[in-house]
Design an enzyme around this catalytic site. Sequence first.
Site, short mmCIF file in Angstrom:
data_model
loop_
_atom_site.label_atom_id
_atom_site.label_comp_id
_atom_site.label_asym_id
_atom_site.label_seq_id
_atom_site.Cartn_x
_atom_site.Cartn_y
_atom_site.Cartn_z
N LEU A 57 0.82 -1.22 0.00
CA LEU A 57 0.00 0.00 0.00
C LEU A 57 0.85 1.27 0.00
CD1 LEU A 57 -2.76 -0.97 2.60
CD2 LEU A 57 -2.94 -1.00 0.10
N GLY A 58 2.06 1.16 0.51
CA GLY A 58 2.91 2.35 0.57
C GLY A 58 4.23 2.02 1.23
N GLY A 68 7.65 4.21 3.28
CA GLY A 68 8.25 5.43 3.78
C GLY A 68 9.64 5.16 4.28
N GLY A 69 10.20 6.15 4.94
CA GLY A 69 11.57 6.03 5.41
C GLY A 69 11.75 4.98 6.47
N PHE A 70 10.68 4.62 7.23
CA PHE A 70 10.81 3.71 8.35
C PHE A 70 10.04 2.41 8.18
CE2 PHE A 70 11.18 7.96 10.52
CZ PHE A 70 12.57 7.96 10.47
N THR A 81 3.88 -0.66 4.19
CA THR A 81 2.53 -1.02 4.59
C THR A 81 1.92 -1.91 3.51
OG1 THR A 81 2.28 1.09 5.74
CG2 THR A 81 0.28 -0.14 5.28
N LYS A 115 1.97 -3.52 8.89
CA LYS A 115 3.03 -2.52 8.83
C LYS A 115 4.35 -3.18 9.22
CE LYS A 115 0.14 1.52 9.72
NZ LYS A 115 -0.01 2.78 10.50
N ASP A 144 0.62 14.41 13.93
CA ASP A 144 0.67 14.46 12.47
C ASP A 144 -0.74 14.38 11.87
OD1 ASP A 144 1.93 14.73 10.03
OD2 ASP A 144 2.37 12.60 9.82
#
Length: 490
Positions: free
Chosen positions: A40-41, A43-45, A48, A65, A163
């Site tokens: 699904l996606g 990122g830096g960490f 997903t 995740k 956030d």
Amino acid sequence: MAHCFNPDCAKPENSDRHQFCQHCGQGLHLKERYSALQPLGQGGFGRTFLGVDHHLPQQPRCVIKQLFFPTQNPAMRDKAIALFQQEAQQLSTLGNHPQIPTLAAYFEQQGQLYLVQEWIDGQSLNASVWSQHPHLELMIWQLLRDILPVLHFIHEQKVIHRDIKPDNIMQRRSTGQFILIDFGIARMLTDTAMMGGATVIGTPGFMAPEQLRGRVLPASDLYSLGTTCLNLITGVNPEELFDIVNDRWQWRDRIPSHQHLSLDLIRIINQLINPSLRERPQSATAVLREIGADIANAPAIQNPTPNPAPLISDMPTVAMSPSQPAPTTLDPDLLALKQKLETPVEPVRIDYTNLQTALKRKQWEAADDETWAILCRLTRKRVGSYLFLSEIDDLPCADLRAIDFLWAKYSEKRFGFKVQILMFKAAQDDYPEFCHQVDWPAHDVSRHNYLKYHPRAPVGHLPSRRWIGGGKWWKHLAMIAQRFEQCGLL
């Protein structure tokens, strides 16, 4: 279709009839229960996935995740796992709220950390769609009435989201109810408890001013909710709606011409986005009263946990006191020194407003001066003092990340510490060759009159090295690279 969890797998797609990846051989099931259908996606960490739980009837969808902690240090990794477990327990408590995804499981497998959460059948809020909605004002009011009770709940649990933005609010397809997602467990671990201080966590444009200065409060989430409303109303990033020259918002003239907002809604939004913490509402309850809603009408919470423990990232850093009292016969001077050493040291809190303003206005020399001043404050030295190589190891990770983030953002990734580090490594740690690439002299100079403070300066030219002192000043970049690696910033 089954997707391999191995981050290094070159061909992760597999048939769902396979138990092991046909390319790398890694098992396709977590805990012999969860498998990934598609990514699904990323990122830096972490990454997903949309997943499925094979142990439950009808095999419901879930969100998986996978969290990364870029460190080879065993002690730091053990700390990451311990913190992960504690933060996940906190997230499990939050999942008792019907408008926060339920945490189904958290565990470590094959050196990776995983969270399994409820999958929300819906979509994140889209500013371009909302700004054209024929009933925009009614939608904004409903958003406020739905999300404010959620904020009241998490703030009662001593958690601050940090956030809030349209991407982190979903609307459930079946009921239309708004769901708050992404409590940033990766950011909490990596930027705070692991790295030694909560400084900047959030999204530029949506963050409250105090977040940029290293402080977060419940009112910070209210500010972000207000800027989220601005984004949904105008379709414009809130960062473009604030006049930094006159220090005020200018958003009403960006409302689409066919939209008309009531004075009551404008008043509420202006309260939420007030840059002054003193003049902003301090609690979600206060805003709910203002709009005529009642927290008692919020959805019931299932099995709330009494007196939850605060997040590690919200706990102050305090020096431990000795288990035994000091002997009364101790020399007075030594006793005074002992007491001084045992006195908790307040973390340095940095105001990044001046650096951000200078960079945003392309005032490169002023930004370089402010960067030097920030480094001095972080090491508790008088502004204008030189820093020595040993002091680079004491620079907080979160602050290094904040400085580098701002330089990279406003220079379009031409300047910043990370750019310099990558160029230095590409030059195989050859400092003279690096200096040649960034147009610095390889030898020490006293006036630094070679510096070019304009956007046409070579990539990596700024920030400068003016703040370095000591006889081995030329080793500073290797030390900064080492610190970035320790912090997981590379």
